[in-house]
Scaffold this motif. Sequence first.
Motif, short mmCIF file in Angstrom:
data_model
loop_
_atom_site.label_atom_id
_atom_site.label_comp_id
_atom_site.label_asym_id
_atom_site.label_seq_id
_atom_site.Cartn_x
_atom_site.Cartn_y
_atom_site.Cartn_z
N ILE A 83 -20.97 -37.70 14.18
CA ILE A 83 -22.19 -38.41 14.59
C ILE A 83 -23.38 -37.82 13.87
O ILE A 83 -24.25 -38.53 13.37
N VAL A 110 -23.40 -36.30 11.04
CA VAL A 110 -23.33 -36.65 9.62
C VAL A 110 -23.83 -38.07 9.42
O VAL A 110 -24.64 -38.34 8.56
N SER A 124 -25.79 -39.75 11.33
CA SER A 124 -27.22 -39.85 11.62
C SER A 124 -28.04 -39.42 10.43
O SER A 124 -29.06 -40.01 10.11
N VAL A 152 -27.21 -39.60 7.35
CA VAL A 152 -27.16 -40.69 6.37
C VAL A 152 -28.10 -41.79 6.82
O VAL A 152 -28.85 -42.36 6.04
N GLY A 153 -28.12 -42.06 8.11
CA GLY A 153 -28.95 -43.14 8.62
C GLY A 153 -30.42 -42.89 8.40
O GLY A 153 -31.20 -43.80 8.20
N GLU A 173 -31.98 -44.42 5.48
CA GLU A 173 -31.78 -45.87 5.35
C GLU A 173 -33.03 -46.56 4.84
O GLU A 173 -32.96 -47.57 4.18
N ALA A 184 -29.45 -48.25 1.07
CA ALA A 184 -28.73 -47.07 1.57
C ALA A 184 -27.50 -46.73 0.75
O ALA A 184 -26.77 -45.80 1.08
#
Lengths: 449, 506
Positions: free
Chosen positions: A21, A23, A25, A27-28, A31, A65
């Motif tokens: 989670i 990881v 997040s 990445v998010g 975005e 992304a």
Amino acid sequence: MICSLSLCRRRLAVGGLLLLISVVSAVGDQESAVPVSVPALLLIAPTDLSAIDAQIIASQRRLKAAALPGPELERLGWLYIAKARASSDPGFFTLAGIAADALEKNFGLTQEAWLLRGHVLQTRHRFAEAEELARRLVNARGTAADFALLGDALYDEGRIAEAARAYQEMVDLKPSLDSYARAANIHWIKGDLDGAVQLQTLAVRSGGPGDAGALAWSLCRLGQLVWQQGNTTEAVACVARALELVSDFEPALLLQGRMFLAGGQASEALVPLARAVAILPLPEPRWVYAEALRAVGRISEATEQEKKLVREGLAEDPRTVAQFLAIRGQDFALAVRLAHAELEVRTDIMTHAVNALALAGVGRLDEAREQRRAILAEGTVDARLLLYAGRVAVLGHEPDAAELLQRANRLSAQLLPSELRLLQESISLLPTGAGPKGNINQPTQNKTS
Amino acid sequence: MNPTLKPRKLPGVFSRIVAVALLTAAPAFMLASSHMDAPLITLDPAANTTDVYAFVSQHDGVKYLTAALSVYPHEEPGVGPNKYNFDDNVRYEIHVATGKDLAAGRATYTYQFDFNTAYKNQGTILQSYLGVIKDVGDAAQNLTQTYTVKRIDRRTRQVTTLGSGKVPPNNQGVATPAYNRDSNGDLVARDGVADSANLDRYTAQTVYSLKGYRVFAGQREDGFYGDINAIFDLLKLRALSSNPAISTSSFDSQAGFNVHTIVLEIPLTAIGGDQQVAGVYATTSRQRVNVLPDDDGRGSDRGVMFGEFVQVGRQGNPLFCEALIAIKDKDLYNRTSPTMDSKLFSKYASSPELGALINSIVFAGAGGFPTTNRTDLVGIFIPDLIKVDLSTSAARLAGGGASHPTTPDDAGFSRLGIFGGDVLMSSIQDGFGGGKVPGGWPNGRRFGDDVIDIAVTALVNDLRPGSFSLTFVADGIDSASKNDAVYNKVFPYAGTPFNGRNHTHQ
């Protein structure tokens, strides 16, 4: 050693899930950033609500992304092409071109960029450049789409035999809507109207609602062909279905307007034609709209449209401006200049036809005769081509003038009112008794409902 | 360029202003008089394969290989019925490879389906339905499709016509009440059934027995389920979201959509018996045409000539083309034979990019599973045929879940196949020890197999002989753990098509 499944199998532990989670997040959080290598212009979200717009927005989101934006950028480029086709807005071709440039310069996706750029060049009438890219692609990989691009460029350069060979490679690789439609066009240009209808019908049946713009285009093309066969009912059905797929599809509105006009229903023609001009204020729709306005007596509005046609069309579509001027008998000198300049861009049949008509208008009959040879070289059966060839022939006292004008007369439903007047005037120049039988000014087909 | 520029929405006309500013001339496409503006790359939904299924089935004490091919991805039930039919101009084929042909990827037997459409009344705008259909092909059904099935033995080139059948009408609603609950066209489609006697009327009427085979071709609900959106959305899997509202939700991208499916039950005696592994794949083909009219120079014989069929679509195992093969090679895959897979596509199985992406994005590089030299995946996908061990008993079948009141899954069925303990016993191979082979994909593929979870499990573990290590089962990895409809547990197995008037997507 093969371990027993019941001992080895273990579900993801809670700790591992929390790690994942965190990881995801991280990445998010990235975005909202835009990859530097993607031109910002490509990421401006469209505001229309069509299915294609939704796909564009989704693609833009993925692009922002993406760890590897190249393939997504390519996808976005083709979505812009699809949007351009469905909306009749050439600005989207520009965006596709920008995507192609970025694909090549920033991501090294050279072949992908060539195909996208080649298609954009083709739409901009830069046929020689499109051909060059297409040849590079054919030599490098030779996919169906590469042969399509090559064939398209050659077709518009008037090199029909070479285009047909490229299209044959295409259809041999991948029979589909795209290849059947091109084969249909070659059959049409070679005078095989029935074959063209058969193949275009096959193209339509090969399409689906997922490619609304492409299918709508195919339906319009089929509508044009069956209309030429004299089947107005079927043509009307094609247009209706195209508009069902893509509301306000400019080619469908234009064809609908033309059919109303040809059927003596000028008032009904005004609605779709006005809409077509509003969507795409280019010379051809303006011309047809002006003809309808004249037919209902709205002369000042017609004149206004015609002035805009010439004024704005000089940059947008000089060949159609030349065609208009030559048909109307206005400013032949300008028509000759515009048509001649178009020969520098392409040497297809219609460009030769417009040249022939314009040259004949200024009395340069030897040159007109030279151009006329190209009009009929492929055996195309088309009302306009036959009219223009017949006009040149009658002015030059050629022996085949009567036959050409007779053939044009049989297809006179396809002509605009001003072209019908030119046909009548040309027939009146024939030796007595040589003209076609029947009244050429009466619509010869059913009303368009 | 500002790398943190946030996108903004602009009026639609802005694009045109920008375009004019950037260009000297941008002539729009017109009809053919301006330039050749035919579309360049389009989809071909009627020839676009969505899934292939293959599994051992049994009825009346006899074993069969059941194979199915679905086409028309994302077939919207609500769209006018004339738009979704099998294409008369497409040849649909199911291929079976046996013996040495299996490893070579070469079809031993081909089952060919050719369709034909007819209208009872062409003088009406009512293309498909003239009224409420009671029986398939009755006076109320205007558009009627029929098909013929041929069997081709590729070794001897013998062609046998097995017979023909009718395609049932698409489920429109009021016109086709028998598909729907209480035979009410306003209600949702019926659930799948466990007894043939309970099949809806239209489906029952179009299951044909042809020379020992059974066959069906018609609209079905799309039995594939998975959160395709998330997978292709940079693997932003819902299960891994920090938002509980998302992580506990499920999303099936295919929910509420139909497909068109051909199902064929092949007697094992027709393909060499049950002591073997057979391979199944399917293709779609369209005909070549002459671009130049056939002109003998005398003005006669002009027109269109239809040549041989050219393959335009192919499918074997689920997800190989969609998830493993790179974009630049998808067209190549679709038009080549599985005999070429070893040479052309082995790399995609051996070093799957998806595995590397999962390792990078989901596991932050700490996945601990190999992303190269995946001989286990090569064994599944190369050549790309669904391999079915015919020596086992019939596969367990999915219905509507373990506790569905009328059509429960078979006891022991697991959508995860072997990773859920669903195994079969082979009499011709050792499998995972003692003859245990997967009860579902990749040993065949059943309706109801959770191919995404199975595929991800295979990708993120090392299942190669000699280094076998199964540490993570991707159960629910994409949050779509069941189909949105109930499968039939009897032929034709695929579920009742969704009602055009009453259906929902997720």
